[in-house]
Design an enzyme around this catalytic site. Structure first.
Site, short mmCIF file in Angstrom:
data_model
loop_
_atom_site.label_atom_id
_atom_site.label_comp_id
_atom_site.label_asym_id
_atom_site.label_seq_id
_atom_site.Cartn_x
_atom_site.Cartn_y
_atom_site.Cartn_z
N LEU A 135 37.40 47.93 37.56
CA LEU A 135 38.65 48.38 36.95
C LEU A 135 38.28 49.27 35.77
CD1 LEU A 135 40.73 45.05 36.82
CD2 LEU A 135 40.90 46.87 38.52
N ASP A 136 39.10 50.29 35.52
CA ASP A 136 38.88 51.15 34.36
C ASP A 136 38.95 50.32 33.08
OD1 ASP A 136 38.80 53.28 36.10
OD2 ASP A 136 40.90 53.84 35.77
N ILE A 137 38.34 50.82 32.02
CA ILE A 137 38.35 50.11 30.74
C ILE A 137 39.77 49.82 30.27
CG2 ILE A 137 38.13 52.29 29.47
CD1 ILE A 137 36.68 50.75 27.28
#
Length: 303
Positions: A135-137
């Site tokens: 997942l993106d930050i």
């Protein structure tokens, strides 16, 4: 180890010359800067050199930076919603990087996982043990982590076959004309800005199914949307929604920051995860409610 590249297309640069499928752009740039690349026998230290058809490229992979394996860090905070001998399901908070990389060498989810589950060090890729998807930050929500070699290979295969259901909650600017649809468009590096992704002809195939949950009119038009991934490209949902003219609220990279609504991050949450257990064969489904920061953003809108 040296590798030779006898020819390259004129639009390529040294930095983008292939090394191995797992070599990152930053590692390739470091190799070039360290003098690990030659063009026609001459060392070059800039990745911006334009190449001509027929030129010979030699790459010395011994000059790739040596990365230490991630270390355990018990201070990393994240929630575990399920665990057994094969898999771990975590609810990742926004702001937490999944695994070490350029600019984020520690304090990642992987560091926290290794503190709780040291056996993960032997699972999967050394720099991101146990990780089968990311997942993106700025994205919160559910992820599955492999805790055994069998689970790792099973989950990687299931993801490649689109047998892992991943459902996201998001909010976008504007009203989408069709309340339900599929965005089928290839995604790759933006030709004008390699730090961004974009819908490009030479990208990898990507499909996102969406369903509009609610349409808001005040203080400005926006829509609550549910998205289901049929592939797992970098920034896929954000890129696809921006490509159809409806960027994710709060997304500074793809045009989602607009007044008068303030969002602390891109409005994107991995709300549901479903997969077949690699050991028992049981179908498992997990859900995660919208976190408080996104609930507060949604409360600024009315239908």
């Amino acid at each position: 180890m040296k590798r030779s590249r006898p020819r390259s297309r004129g639009s390529d640069s040294i930095e983008s010359s292939p090394l191995s499928p797992t070599t990152s752009r930053s590692d390739a740039a470091s190799l070039v800067a360290a003098g690990g690349a030659q063009v026609d026998g001459e060392v070059v230290t800039s990745g911006k050199v334009r190449l001509q058809l027929g030129q010979r490229i030699d790459v010395d992979e011994s000059k790739l930076p040596v990365t230490e394996p991630p270390a355990p860090d018990a201070t990393v905070v994240f929630a575990v919603v399920y665990e057994d001998d094969e898999v771990i399901v975590v609810d990742k908070p926004a702001g937490l990087v999944v695994h070490p990389g350029a600019g984020n060498l520690d304090g990642t989810l992987v560091n926290g996982l290794l503190a709780r589950y040291p056996e993960l060090a032997a699972i999967g890729e050394p720099h991101r043990p146990g990780i089968v998807h990311r997942l993106d930050i700025g994205t919160s929500g559910l992820m599955v982590v492999a805790r055994s070699v069998r689970a790792y290979h099973s989950l990687v295969y299931a993801l490649s076959q689109r047998d892992v259901a991943r459902v996201y909650r998001t909010m976008v600017w504007g009203h989408i004309a069709n309340p339900t649809g599929v965005i089928d468009a290839p995604i790759g590096r933006d030709h004008r800005d390699p730090m961004r992704m974009a819908v490009v002809v030479d990208g990898k195939s990507a499909r996102t199914r969406y369903h509009v949950l609610a349409a808001y009119v005040t203080p400005t038009e926006a829509s609550a949307v549910e998205c289901r991934l049929e592939s797992g490209r970098t920034h896929q949902i954000r890129v696809h929604l921006a490509a159809i003219g409806h960027p994710v609220v709060g997304d500074p990279t793809y045009g989602g920051v607009r007044h008068p609504i303030n969002s602390p991050r891109p409005f994107l949450h991995a709300a549901e995860l479903a997969f077949v257990h690699p050991g028992s064969g049981e179908s498992l489904t997990f859900t995660s409610p919208l976190p408080d920061d996104l609930v507060a953003v949604e409360a600024q809108f009315t239908t």
